[in-house]
Design a protein around this motif. Sequence first.
Motif, short mmCIF file in Angstrom:
data_model
loop_
_atom_site.label_atom_id
_atom_site.label_comp_id
_atom_site.label_asym_id
_atom_site.label_seq_id
_atom_site.Cartn_x
_atom_site.Cartn_y
_atom_site.Cartn_z
N MET A 39 0.86 -1.23 -0.10
CA MET A 39 0.05 -0.03 0.17
C MET A 39 0.84 1.27 0.00
N SER A 40 2.11 1.28 0.63
CA SER A 40 3.23 2.47 0.65
C SER A 40 3.61 2.46 -0.71
N GLU A 41 3.85 1.54 -1.61
CA GLU A 41 4.34 1.78 -2.59
C GLU A 41 3.29 2.34 -3.71
N ARG A 42 2.02 2.08 -3.50
CA ARG A 42 0.96 2.31 -4.38
C ARG A 42 0.81 3.95 -4.14
N PHE A 183 -8.23 21.87 -1.25
CA PHE A 183 -7.74 20.41 -1.94
C PHE A 183 -8.63 20.49 -3.17
N THR A 184 -8.12 19.92 -4.36
CA THR A 184 -8.77 19.23 -5.29
C THR A 184 -8.46 17.82 -5.39
N GLY A 185 -9.10 16.92 -6.14
CA GLY A 185 -8.87 15.69 -6.33
C GLY A 185 -9.84 14.76 -6.41
N GLY A 186 -9.59 13.66 -5.71
CA GLY A 186 -10.77 12.57 -5.59
C GLY A 186 -10.29 11.27 -5.26
N MET A 187 -11.31 10.46 -5.00
CA MET A 187 -11.10 9.01 -4.72
C MET A 187 -10.65 8.16 -5.95
N VAL A 188 -9.37 7.28 -5.92
CA VAL A 188 -9.13 6.44 -6.64
C VAL A 188 -9.29 4.95 -5.98
N VAL A 189 -10.01 4.17 -6.67
CA VAL A 189 -10.29 2.93 -6.18
C VAL A 189 -9.59 1.89 -7.14
N ASP A 190 -8.79 0.72 -6.47
CA ASP A 190 -8.01 -0.10 -7.00
C ASP A 190 -8.94 -1.41 -7.13
N ASN A 193 -13.80 -4.50 -8.30
CA ASN A 193 -14.65 -5.72 -8.23
C ASN A 193 -14.08 -6.64 -7.12
N SER A 194 -13.12 -6.67 -6.58
CA SER A 194 -12.42 -7.50 -5.84
C SER A 194 -12.71 -7.33 -4.36
N THR A 195 -13.12 -8.30 -3.54
CA THR A 195 -13.48 -8.14 -2.12
C THR A 195 -11.98 -7.95 -1.37
N LYS A 196 -10.90 -8.81 -1.65
CA LYS A 196 -9.75 -8.73 -0.90
C LYS A 196 -8.90 -7.59 -1.34
N ALA A 197 -8.81 -7.50 -2.53
CA ALA A 197 -7.80 -6.60 -3.33
C ALA A 197 -8.16 -5.22 -3.42
N LYS A 198 -9.75 -5.01 -3.25
CA LYS A 198 -9.98 -3.64 -3.36
C LYS A 198 -9.57 -2.74 -2.42
N LYS A 199 -8.98 -1.49 -2.90
CA LYS A 199 -8.40 -0.47 -1.90
C LYS A 199 -8.52 0.83 -2.47
N PHE A 200 -8.86 1.93 -1.46
CA PHE A 200 -9.24 3.04 -1.74
C PHE A 200 -8.26 3.98 -1.31
N PHE A 201 -8.08 4.82 -2.33
CA PHE A 201 -6.88 6.03 -2.04
C PHE A 201 -7.33 7.43 -2.46
N GLY A 215 -7.65 3.90 -11.22
CA GLY A 215 -7.41 2.84 -10.34
C GLY A 215 -7.11 1.56 -10.94
N LEU A 216 -6.18 0.85 -10.34
CA LEU A 216 -5.73 -0.33 -11.23
C LEU A 216 -7.01 -1.17 -11.22
N GLY A 217 -7.22 -2.34 -12.20
CA GLY A 217 -8.17 -3.08 -12.62
C GLY A 217 -9.29 -2.41 -13.15
N SER A 218 -9.10 -1.30 -13.58
CA SER A 218 -10.20 -0.50 -14.51
C SER A 218 -10.80 -0.94 -15.51
N GLU A 219 -10.01 -2.14 -16.04
CA GLU A 219 -10.46 -2.58 -17.26
C GLU A 219 -11.93 -3.67 -16.89
#
Length: 282
Positions: A39-42, A183-190, A193-201, A215-219
């Motif tokens: 998560m730190s790397e991301r 601030f401007t910006g927003g929420m990026v969701v990796d 669709n995955s229960t375990k891998a889903k992460k909010f940034f 977000g990763l996995g956007s396809e």
Amino acid sequence: MSSSSRRPEHTAPPELFYNEAEARKYSQNSRMIEIQSQMSERAVELLNLPEDQPCLLLDVGCGSGLSGDHLSEQGHCWVGVDISPAMLEVALDREVEGDLILGDMGQGIPFRPGTFDGCISISALQWLCNADKKSHSPPRRLYRFFSTLYSALARGSRAVFQLYPENSDQVELITSQAMKAGFTGGMVVDYPNSTKAKKFFLCLFSGISGALPKGLGSETVERGVSNQALFTGERSRFRQMKGKSVKKSKDWIVEKKERRRRQGREVRADTKYTGRQRKTRF
């Protein structure tokens, strides 16, 4: 019973939950170390820092210094802030390279304007949504944190928060206070669709309106499930607000109506905000 009752922030205040026993887990549990490192790397990736250029970064909720280790590996200098003495004690025992400060981020970030080139935070921001004391107001604590962070960041820099939001209302609370602070910006969701891998940034821009990263996995995003949530805002509009909406504005009226509904009062369901003023008879 919902799973939210098992969330750490519902168990005890952070300075009590992260006691000596809990702090030791973060230095001995290989699974925790691996997840924290990923998560730190991301988060650093989303900061979009200049290549081959060491930066001074702020790590909010630095804990035992695992995220700071990644910053050091990337050649950056960092300052860590955490509310748990036990976690900082573990960080000292591990001899991390960053400077450590004991502090409550809900009381603000005590640094001079423009000090940092960026900020990361792993699994800490959602704690500010709880009122652990009678004096705690989550909106005000969030606003205090974001407004002082906005000042402490160099213009054009970013702040990236990995968090575990409890629900959509909590996301709205957090993002609205960040926007009021400038601030401007927003929420990026990796991997939405995955229960375990889903992460909010939460990716915030200081002084600029940049393009929100994908977000990763956007396809593999399903219809109706977004991996981005963008917002923009003007700092000058909220300069004197101290966490509250401008009186008579659309946000102020909506908040007033919602407050009345919670009080059990009858509120007219308007379909459109017009901002019309009453006519004065002469």
